[in-house]
Design a protein around this motif. Structure first.
Motif, PDB file in Angstrom:
ATOM      1  N   SER A  86       0.846  -1.185   0.000  1.00 45.33           N
ATOM      2  CA  SER A  86       0.000   0.000   0.000  1.00 45.33           C
ATOM      3  C   SER A  86       0.883   1.237   0.000  1.00 45.33           C
ATOM      4  N   PRO A  87       0.289   2.428  -0.210  1.00 40.76           N
ATOM      5  CA  PRO A  87       1.100   3.648  -0.175  1.00 40.76           C
ATOM      6  C   PRO A  87       1.696   3.943   1.204  1.00 40.76           C
ATOM      7  N   VAL A 122      -4.798 -21.059   0.750  1.00 41.73           N
ATOM      8  CA  VAL A 122      -4.663 -19.684   0.259  1.00 41.73           C
ATOM      9  C   VAL A 122      -4.497 -18.744   1.445  1.00 41.73           C
ATOM     10  N   ALA A 123      -3.685 -17.696   1.276  1.00 47.80           N
ATOM     11  CA  ALA A 123      -3.394 -16.804   2.393  1.00 47.80           C
ATOM     12  C   ALA A 123      -3.057 -15.405   1.895  1.00 47.80           C
ATOM     13  N   ALA A 124      -3.524 -14.396   2.647  1.00 45.69           N
ATOM     14  CA  ALA A 124      -3.101 -12.999   2.503  1.00 45.69           C
ATOM     15  C   ALA A 124      -2.638 -12.576   3.890  1.00 45.69           C
ATOM     16  N   LEU A 125      -1.323 -12.345   4.054  1.00 46.21           N
ATOM     17  CA  LEU A 125      -0.717 -12.192   5.372  1.00 46.21           C
ATOM     18  C   LEU A 125      -0.041 -10.826   5.492  1.00 46.21           C
ATOM     19  N   PRO A 126      -0.723  -9.850   6.114  1.00 45.23           N
ATOM     20  CA  PRO A 126      -0.078  -8.547   6.335  1.00 45.23           C
ATOM     21  C   PRO A 126       1.116  -8.686   7.290  1.00 45.23           C
ATOM     22  N   SER A 131      -3.678  -4.116   7.377  1.00 47.61           N
ATOM     23  CA  SER A 131      -3.218  -3.472   6.154  1.00 47.61           C
ATOM     24  C   SER A 131      -4.329  -2.625   5.555  1.00 47.61           C
ATOM     25  N   ALA A 132      -3.935  -1.637   4.776  1.00 50.71           N
ATOM     26  CA  ALA A 132      -4.916  -0.865   4.011  1.00 50.71           C
ATOM     27  C   ALA A 132      -5.320  -1.588   2.736  1.00 50.71           C
ATOM     28  N   SER A 214      -7.134  -6.306   4.516  1.00 51.13           N
ATOM     29  CA  SER A 214      -7.636  -5.143   5.237  1.00 51.13           C
ATOM     30  C   SER A 214      -8.364  -5.522   6.523  1.00 51.13           C
ATOM     31  N   GLY A 215      -8.821  -6.728   6.601  1.00 55.66           N
ATOM     32  CA  GLY A 215      -9.481  -7.205   7.823  1.00 55.66           C
ATOM     33  C   GLY A 215      -8.560  -7.989   8.720  1.00 55.66           C
TER      34      GLY A 215
END
Length: 327
Positions: A86-87, A122-126, A131-132, A214-215
């Motif tokens: 993210s920015p 499957v995974a999205a790991l901040p 995370s935004a 984001s969550g």
């Protein structure tokens, strides 16, 4: 054959590229033969990002593996990792996706079975815990199989999942369609129908999607089993169980006569009686049974699944059969 219809909308939709390719042509089977063969298997993983998300996916998750062989066993794997940013300084997200399909077809007696095992991770790991980014990762296994029924028969669809997943099985034909969906975690669903002879297209799909970064993100891992079983009317579902020396139970019921022929075996020697049951109910008692005696059971309730058993000298053998026709 009727055009293939989409699986239930409850299943997770991935990118259009995940759709099955046209079914390849196949050699015609011998006349009078029922066929249930996988013709295409596909595993697919991808990142999912809504329009307008300010994050940049610097390393995209995108993997596909497809097999169009017609052998009895197929194994395909799609796996990839990626990254989103993210920015905001230090707001990075690790993306991981893996989808594996193991497909097998078997013939035991006259029972044909197609089994698909889908392993989805499957995974999205901040990296900072939140995370935004609204990015997530999805995985899918999709298969198609050719079903050619030489005679009318029973088709049973079963789906189980040990984790969050969307699952569907669909059978498309000119005269009949059959659909099963499963969307809850750690559950099982089953549907059974009597299909007329003809050509059908069988499609299975299993999908999983990670929480959005984001969550808080996270990982979803699910193993999904889908099974398509085809049984001609009145045929035995499996080999006889118990003490097989007691009797030889038939490979199929006589649907036209609502009967079954049982041959007593060596295990009845010396027994005072041999008790024959159908559906748990005693239908014949043979006094002084001898090995080789042939017993014909008549007026059996063959329009429903049925189990035959023979008991002598405290030992028993049994065998279960599919119904001869729908009620």
């Amino acid at each position: 054959m009727a055009p293939a219809r989409p699986l239930a909308a409850l299943l997770i939709a991935l990118l259009p590229a995940a759709g099955l390719l046209p079914v390849p042509s196949r050699a015609a089977p011998p006349a009078g033969t029922t066929v249930l063969d996988p013709v295409q298997v596909q595993a697919f993983v991808a990142h999912v990002q809504p329009a307008g998300d300010s994050c940049t996916v610097t390393d995209a998750v995108s993997g596909t593996d497809t097999d169009q062989s017609t052998g009895p066993s197929v194994d395909v794997v799609a796996t990839d990792t990626g990254e989103a940013q993210s920015p905001l300084p230090g707001d990075d997200v690790d993306l991981e996706g893996s989808a594996r399909a193991t497909v097998g077809s078997s013939l035991v007696g006259e029972v044909r079975t197609l089994t698909v095992r889908a392993a989805l991770d499957v995974a999205a790991l901040p990296r900072t815990g939140a995370s935004a980014c609204q990015v997530a990762v999805a995985g899918q296994v999709a298969t198609s199989a050719a079903l050619e029924l030489a005679v009318a028969g029973w088709v049973t669809l079963t789906a189980t999942a040990d984790g969050p997943a969307g699952v569907g099985i669909q059978v498309d034909g000119d005269a009949h369609d059959l659909v099963l969906t499963l969307t809850s975690s750690a559950s099982e669903s089953r549907v059974r129908a009597f299909l007329e002879a003809g050509q059908y297209l069988v499609r299975t799909q299993a999908s999983a999607r990670s929480p959005e970064a984001s969550g808080g993100g996270g990982r979803v891992a699910s193993t999904v089993m889908t099974t398509v079983r085809v049984v001609p009317p009145g045929r035995a579902l499996a080999a006889a169980g118990g003490t097989k020396r007691i009797a030889t139970l038939p490979a199929a019921l006589d649907c036209d006569r609502s009967s079954a022929v049982v041959r007593l075996g060596r295990g009845v020697a010396g027994a005072r009686t041999a008790v024959l049951r159908a559906g748990g109910r005693t239908v014949r008692t043979v006094r002084g049974p001898k090995p080789g005696d042939v017993v014909t059971l008549r007026t059996l309730p063959v329009r429903a699944p049925l189990t035959l058993s023979v008991t002598a000298r405290g030992r028993a053998t049994s065998r279960s059969y599919e119904a001869c026709a729908p009620v």
